[in-house]
Motif scaffolding. Sequence first.
Motif, PDB file in Angstrom:
ATOM      1  N   PHE A 170       6.070  -3.446  -2.310  1.00  0.00           N
ATOM      2  CA  PHE A 170       5.253  -3.850  -1.160  1.00  0.00           C
ATOM      3  C   PHE A 170       4.116  -2.858  -0.937  1.00  0.00           C
ATOM      4  O   PHE A 170       2.974  -3.237  -0.721  1.00  0.00           O
ATOM      5  N   LYS A 171       4.428  -1.575  -1.004  1.00  0.00           N
ATOM      6  CA  LYS A 171       3.422  -0.547  -0.768  1.00  0.00           C
ATOM      7  C   LYS A 171       2.338  -0.593  -1.840  1.00  0.00           C
ATOM      8  O   LYS A 171       1.147  -0.411  -1.541  1.00  0.00           O
ATOM      9  N   ASP A 172       2.720  -0.840  -3.078  1.00  0.00           N
ATOM     10  CA  ASP A 172       1.733  -0.969  -4.155  1.00  0.00           C
ATOM     11  C   ASP A 172       0.783  -2.120  -3.872  1.00  0.00           C
ATOM     12  O   ASP A 172      -0.436  -2.002  -4.052  1.00  0.00           O
ATOM     13  N   MET A 173       1.362  -3.255  -3.468  1.00  0.00           N
ATOM     14  CA  MET A 173       0.538  -4.422  -3.147  1.00  0.00           C
ATOM     15  C   MET A 173      -0.386  -4.120  -1.975  1.00  0.00           C
ATOM     16  O   MET A 173      -1.583  -4.427  -2.010  1.00  0.00           O
ATOM     17  N   LEU A 174       0.148  -3.499  -0.934  1.00  0.00           N
ATOM     18  CA  LEU A 174      -0.631  -3.202   0.263  1.00  0.00           C
ATOM     19  C   LEU A 174      -1.800  -2.276  -0.052  1.00  0.00           C
ATOM     20  O   LEU A 174      -2.944  -2.541   0.356  1.00  0.00           O
ATOM     21  N   PHE A 175      -1.549  -1.200  -0.781  1.00  0.00           N
ATOM     22  CA  PHE A 175      -2.608  -0.248  -1.093  1.00  0.00           C
ATOM     23  C   PHE A 175      -3.652  -0.858  -2.017  1.00  0.00           C
ATOM     24  O   PHE A 175      -4.843  -0.550  -1.909  1.00  0.00           O
ATOM     25  N   TRP A 176      -3.215  -1.710  -2.949  1.00  0.00           N
ATOM     26  CA  TRP A 176      -4.178  -2.397  -3.817  1.00  0.00           C
ATOM     27  C   TRP A 176      -5.097  -3.290  -2.990  1.00  0.00           C
ATOM     28  O   TRP A 176      -6.323  -3.252  -3.160  1.00  0.00           O
ATOM     29  N   LEU A 177      -4.527  -4.059  -2.078  1.00  0.00           N
ATOM     30  CA  LEU A 177      -5.312  -4.971  -1.248  1.00  0.00           C
ATOM     31  C   LEU A 177      -6.217  -4.192  -0.298  1.00  0.00           C
ATOM     32  O   LEU A 177      -7.383  -4.554  -0.079  1.00  0.00           O
ATOM     33  N   LEU A 178      -5.704  -3.118   0.238  1.00  0.00           N
ATOM     34  CA  LEU A 178      -6.466  -2.276   1.154  1.00  0.00           C
ATOM     35  C   LEU A 178      -7.688  -1.678   0.459  1.00  0.00           C
ATOM     36  O   LEU A 178      -8.799  -1.662   1.005  1.00  0.00           O
ATOM     37  N   LYS A 179      -7.496  -1.233  -0.769  1.00  0.00           N
ATOM     38  CA  LYS A 179      -8.599  -0.638  -1.520  1.00  0.00           C
ATOM     39  C   LYS A 179      -9.665  -1.683  -1.845  1.00  0.00           C
ATOM     40  O   LYS A 179     -10.868  -1.385  -1.794  1.00  0.00           O
ATOM     41  N   ILE A 180      -9.234  -2.914  -2.156  1.00  0.00           N
ATOM     42  CA  ILE A 180     -10.184  -3.999  -2.427  1.00  0.00           C
ATOM     43  C   ILE A 180     -11.079  -4.223  -1.211  1.00  0.00           C
ATOM     44  O   ILE A 180     -12.310  -4.328  -1.328  1.00  0.00           O
ATOM     45  N   VAL A 181     -10.478  -4.288  -0.029  1.00  0.00           N
ATOM     46  CA  VAL A 181     -11.223  -4.572   1.201  1.00  0.00           C
ATOM     47  C   VAL A 181     -12.164  -3.420   1.558  1.00  0.00           C
ATOM     48  O   VAL A 181     -13.316  -3.642   1.928  1.00  0.00           O
ATOM     49  N   ILE A 182     -11.694  -2.190   1.428  1.00  0.00           N
ATOM     50  CA  ILE A 182     -12.517  -1.032   1.799  1.00  0.00           C
ATOM     51  C   ILE A 182     -13.743  -0.917   0.903  1.00  0.00           C
ATOM     52  O   ILE A 182     -14.869  -0.735   1.382  1.00  0.00           O
ATOM     53  N   PHE A 183     -13.549  -1.052  -0.395  1.00  0.00           N
ATOM     54  CA  PHE A 183     -14.640  -0.778  -1.336  1.00  0.00           C
ATOM     55  C   PHE A 183     -15.458  -2.019  -1.692  1.00  0.00           C
ATOM     56  O   PHE A 183     -16.409  -1.917  -2.466  1.00  0.00           O
ATOM     57  N   HIS A 184     -15.104  -3.164  -1.108  1.00  0.00           N
ATOM     58  CA  HIS A 184     -15.939  -4.346  -1.320  1.00  0.00           C
ATOM     59  C   HIS A 184     -17.299  -4.137  -0.660  1.00  0.00           C
ATOM     60  O   HIS A 184     -17.381  -3.717   0.494  1.00  0.00           O
ATOM     61  N   ASP A 185     -18.360  -4.425  -1.392  1.00  0.00           N
ATOM     62  CA  ASP A 185     -19.715  -4.294  -0.865  1.00  0.00           C
ATOM     63  C   ASP A 185     -20.150  -5.641  -0.292  1.00  0.00           C
ATOM     64  O   ASP A 185     -20.406  -6.591  -1.038  1.00  0.00           O
ATOM     65  N   SER A 186     -20.203  -5.726   1.032  1.00  0.00           N
ATOM     66  CA  SER A 186     -20.530  -6.995   1.700  1.00  0.00           C
ATOM     67  C   SER A 186     -21.930  -7.492   1.353  1.00  0.00           C
ATOM     68  O   SER A 186     -22.242  -8.675   1.565  1.00  0.00           O
TER      69      SER A 186
END
Length: 391
Positions: A170-186
């Motif tokens: 779960f933590k692996d999934m959460l951190f992967w998703l979190l990193k995608i959202v943070i570093f996505h360039d809007s």
Amino acid sequence: MDKEQLLEDLFRAYYDARKNKRNTMNQLRFEINFEQELFLLYDDIMQRSYVPKPSICFIVDYPVKREIFAADFRDRVVHHLLYNYLNPVLEKLFIDDSYSCRKGKGTLFGIHRIEQFIKECSGNYTKDCYILKLDIRGYFMSINKQLLWKQLQSMLKDFENKNFSNSNDFKDMLFWLLKIVIFHDSRDNCIVKGNKSDWEGLPLSKSLFHSPENCGLPIGNLTSQLFSNVYLHDFDQYVKNDLGVKYYGRYVDDFVIIHSDKEVLKKMVLQLGSHLKKALCLELHPKKIYLQHYSKGVSFLGSVIKPHRLYIANKTKSSFLRALKACGEELAAVDTKLTREKVRARINSYLGIMQHFKCYNIKRKYLYEKPHQLYQYGYFTNGFMSYKLDG
């Protein structure tokens, strides 16, 4: 990982995301086949193939000119999913006097806390004390994503979710998703609504298009609101623990410090500015430094706090007048039961806020001395506490 639990959490995030968004085309398109859409989103997360869709960029002029990047509704569901996972954990770490976007906090809570601080520091308005109010220049556009990511990793290092039997997966999934959202360039492939002229008058420090490399969070996303509190969490700790400030409150990038010694506050401006620049790559707004005796009052979160009384700020008065005008125009254009109910709800939202301030004369002036079209459909209760429809 527990597949059923993730699906259940996605459905919950969907219902949270669609609140107050059910009239938008983006949401309606998703809702037509929302079960299928959620299963597809679930597959993308499980297969680590989720990619945010292009955002819609536009300018709003009220209450202040801002640049908004509205995420696709599908991505809003992901934002709510992350928020529902992270917020309960982060809430326990935040200081009590960070007021923005927190359950049980908010603007009124912040206003009353600062009022209480002034009262305590001045010995119930019998001793000198001073108010320092500061603001960070272009805060959201200056947030460094690498620093934010490191802060979240540190704050969530012991994070667990008891609903998932395999916490590591779960933590692996959460951190992967979190990193995608943070570093996505809007800005990538964003759809710009409006004209170039809409951006005229907007300071460069308030636009993502002019943010430093790897910096800036889009205003308008739920995760941005949460991350804004995370980014200044260490700063809150510095003010409270390292500087030993007793009377401190913050709402996003506006913060207030109350102290009995004016010279201490003057020195603190330099300390705070230096710390923000060194630790967080942020800069105090040089034109928004307010330092006055408490008797002069202070403007904070749409209010003016003075000894023994609270007033609504001029911006709130102007907003109330605009709402009254708009309500009259709506009733004149489409006089239906639904329109009347919407007008009643809108007026009562303002009157509900105004109950917390000394503003009876303002309500009397705008609602009684200048008879309004609203009286054709209803009436105001004693003291203009609320508006009720006839019948």
